[in-house]
Design a protein around this motif. Sequence first.
Motif, PDB file in Angstrom:
ATOM      1  N   LEU A 194       0.452  -1.110  -0.189  1.00  0.00           N
ATOM      2  CA  LEU A 194       0.038  -0.248   0.070  1.00  0.00           C
ATOM      3  C   LEU A 194       0.829   0.837   0.147  1.00  0.00           C
ATOM      4  N   GLY A 195       2.052   1.134   0.050  1.00  0.00           N
ATOM      5  CA  GLY A 195       2.063   2.219  -0.247  1.00  0.00           C
ATOM      6  C   GLY A 195       3.120   3.251   0.968  1.00  0.00           C
ATOM      7  N   HIS A 196       2.969   2.360   2.198  1.00  0.00           N
ATOM      8  CA  HIS A 196       2.904   2.814   3.242  1.00  0.00           C
ATOM      9  C   HIS A 196       2.052   3.092   4.291  1.00  0.00           C
ATOM     10  N   THR A 197       0.918   3.188   3.483  1.00  0.00           N
ATOM     11  CA  THR A 197      -0.386   3.782   3.591  1.00  0.00           C
ATOM     12  C   THR A 197      -1.478   2.427   4.575  1.00  0.00           C
ATOM     13  N   PRO A 198      -1.855   3.067   6.194  1.00  0.00           N
ATOM     14  CA  PRO A 198      -2.413   1.918   6.081  1.00  0.00           C
ATOM     15  C   PRO A 198      -3.857   1.607   5.543  1.00  0.00           C
ATOM     16  N   PRO A 199      -4.944   0.756   4.920  1.00  0.00           N
ATOM     17  CA  PRO A 199      -6.170   0.199   4.582  1.00  0.00           C
ATOM     18  C   PRO A 199      -6.715   1.642   4.949  1.00  0.00           C
ATOM     19  N   CYS A 200      -8.003   1.738   3.935  1.00  0.00           N
ATOM     20  CA  CYS A 200      -8.620   3.112   3.605  1.00  0.00           C
ATOM     21  C   CYS A 200      -8.968   3.955   4.485  1.00  0.00           C
ATOM     22  N   LEU A 201      -8.164   4.629   4.827  1.00  0.00           N
ATOM     23  CA  LEU A 201      -7.650   5.864   5.930  1.00  0.00           C
ATOM     24  C   LEU A 201      -7.554   6.770   5.000  1.00  0.00           C
ATOM     25  N   ASP A 202      -8.919   7.977   4.953  1.00  0.00           N
ATOM     26  CA  ASP A 202      -8.648   9.701   4.597  1.00  0.00           C
ATOM     27  C   ASP A 202      -7.555  10.006   5.340  1.00  0.00           C
ATOM     28  N   SER A 203      -6.151  10.157   5.098  1.00  0.00           N
ATOM     29  CA  SER A 203      -5.346  11.018   5.750  1.00  0.00           C
ATOM     30  C   SER A 203      -4.818  12.650   4.588  1.00  0.00           C
ATOM     31  N   ARG A 204      -5.572  12.919   4.243  1.00  0.00           N
ATOM     32  CA  ARG A 204      -5.405  13.720   3.337  1.00  0.00           C
ATOM     33  C   ARG A 204      -5.075  15.153   4.549  1.00  0.00           C
ATOM     34  N   GLU A 205      -5.470  15.376   4.982  1.00  0.00           N
ATOM     35  CA  GLU A 205      -5.763  16.208   6.080  1.00  0.00           C
ATOM     36  C   GLU A 205      -4.045  16.111   6.188  1.00  0.00           C
ATOM     37  N   MET A 206      -3.988  15.238   7.064  1.00  0.00           N
ATOM     38  CA  MET A 206      -2.794  14.925   7.853  1.00  0.00           C
ATOM     39  C   MET A 206      -1.437  15.094   6.929  1.00  0.00           C
ATOM     40  N   TRP A 207      -1.884  14.581   6.016  1.00  0.00           N
ATOM     41  CA  TRP A 207      -0.278  14.593   4.576  1.00  0.00           C
ATOM     42  C   TRP A 207      -0.423  16.317   4.554  1.00  0.00           C
ATOM     43  N   PRO A 223      13.429  19.236   6.927  1.00  0.00           N
ATOM     44  CA  PRO A 223      12.559  19.414   5.722  1.00  0.00           C
ATOM     45  C   PRO A 223      12.879  17.565   4.622  1.00  0.00           C
ATOM     46  N   ILE A 224      11.137  18.061   3.381  1.00  0.00           N
ATOM     47  CA  ILE A 224      11.309  16.560   3.041  1.00  0.00           C
ATOM     48  C   ILE A 224      12.315  16.338   2.324  1.00  0.00           C
ATOM     49  N   GLU A 225      13.541  17.624   1.896  1.00  0.00           N
ATOM     50  CA  GLU A 225      14.468  17.193   1.025  1.00  0.00           C
ATOM     51  C   GLU A 225      15.329  15.856   1.351  1.00  0.00           C
ATOM     52  N   LYS A 226      15.292  16.658   3.540  1.00  0.00           N
ATOM     53  CA  LYS A 226      16.941  16.159   3.560  1.00  0.00           C
ATOM     54  C   LYS A 226      16.065  14.356   4.112  1.00  0.00           C
ATOM     55  N   ILE A 227      14.893  14.078   4.004  1.00  0.00           N
ATOM     56  CA  ILE A 227      14.716  13.016   5.251  1.00  0.00           C
ATOM     57  C   ILE A 227      13.307  12.399   4.865  1.00  0.00           C
ATOM     58  N   GLY A 228      12.635  12.945   3.571  1.00  0.00           N
ATOM     59  CA  GLY A 228      11.010  12.646   2.921  1.00  0.00           C
ATOM     60  C   GLY A 228      10.204  13.061   3.774  1.00  0.00           C
ATOM     61  N   SER A 229       9.265  12.582   3.034  1.00  0.00           N
ATOM     62  CA  SER A 229       7.472  13.059   3.425  1.00  0.00           C
ATOM     63  C   SER A 229       7.367  12.407   4.607  1.00  0.00           C
ATOM     64  N   PHE A 230       6.591  12.870   5.053  1.00  0.00           N
ATOM     65  CA  PHE A 230       5.777  11.959   6.335  1.00  0.00           C
ATOM     66  C   PHE A 230       4.663  11.116   5.898  1.00  0.00           C
ATOM     67  N   ASP A 231       4.784  10.269   6.460  1.00  0.00           N
ATOM     68  CA  ASP A 231       3.858   8.958   6.294  1.00  0.00           C
ATOM     69  C   ASP A 231       3.122   8.614   7.561  1.00  0.00           C
ATOM     70  N   GLU A 232       1.968   8.229   7.683  1.00  0.00           N
ATOM     71  CA  GLU A 232       2.145   7.506   8.857  1.00  0.00           C
ATOM     72  C   GLU A 232       2.397   6.240   9.824  1.00  0.00           C
ATOM     73  N   CYS A 233       3.019   5.161   8.642  1.00  0.00           N
ATOM     74  CA  CYS A 233       3.446   4.341   8.540  1.00  0.00           C
ATOM     75  C   CYS A 233       4.603   4.154   7.632  1.00  0.00           C
ATOM     76  N   THR A 234       6.067   3.671   7.873  1.00  0.00           N
ATOM     77  CA  THR A 234       7.170   3.695   7.210  1.00  0.00           C
ATOM     78  C   THR A 234       7.673   1.994   6.587  1.00  0.00           C
TER      79      THR A 234
END
Length: 351
Positions: A194-207, A223-234
């Motif tokens: 799922l590309g780090h994304t738990p099933p079914c959760l709508d996290s658009r505001e969090m992202w 910053p994203i350039e150094k450590i990557g974008s935020f996600d709920e899970c890795t």
Amino acid sequence: MSYSETKADAHTNDTRTAADMNTFLRLWFAKFEEFQDNDFFVAGESYAGVYVPLVSQAVMDGNDAGQEPRLRLRGYLVGNGVTDAEFDGDALVPFAYGKSLISEELYEEAMASCGGSFWNASAGTACDDAITSVYQAVAGLNIYDVLEPCYHGHNPYTQADQLGAAVASHRRWPLLGGLHDGPVTGLVQLLGQLGHTPPCLDSREMWAFCNDPAVRRAIHAEPIEKIGSFDECTNGDRIHYTHDRGSMLPVHRDLIGRGLTALIYSGDHDMAVPHTGTEAWTSWLGRQLGVERPWAPWHTADHQASCVAGYTVHYRGLVYATVRGAGHMVPETNPAEALELFSRFLAALRV
């Protein structure tokens, strides 16, 4: 957004997590010594069913070993918590049947084929085929709350599609049938799918919020350039986690035997860690502890008969409670009832 520039830090497990948290807590209380006389509790949900008991045990062991400062640990709370491979792995089929998500015929087929034990069915058997049919029947539902819709969109920051609650995802999430396997293979496979994304959760505001450059600067995140974008899970590209402690039932027995009190609670519409499994293991342990107050409804503060918030049973040292209509994260879906549970638990232990 946590990260480390030391590659070895990316490899961790339950034992190290508990030891690290015990170290952190004692350093924190040493720095803020005005809190050292306060009663202390450990609480969490989902995989916290593993790390809350282990952190509590590490604190108790540290106290016994004379570590300073001594923490006044009184009890712990776990919501919809992963606990034991067999109890958790056997939970979904009766949950689905009890919520009328599968037919009586399919339930009876699964019971007859599996003999009532579903957690470790061998591939290719009649039991495995029946369980696959069960998971196919519920695959379109939100695994975290069957009353809520399932988000099928994508994460614009990773371009990962939300594939929904696929059959394979349901059978592995969260760690069903794999708690004794060492590496958290099911979780890693699911997050990879799922590309780090738990099933079914709508996290658009969090992202959007956590990937906003201004927000990251304000909270001192890199910053994203150094450590990557935020996600709920890795997944395995940032952390490699091993479940190395097996069932938590012996840990609960140990903690309660050492004088701690536990509140175990379940949102009764969660299909990730269904209440049916939690009720089964708390009942199994409760028979050894002894019943203080039998199963009965509990109510919100106004005590009106029409406001049944859930059901509860009190054992010696352990309270189990359901929260009616709640999902995997009770404080998110039912905040008033969660506050009531938490407040009553603290009040009951107040001296």
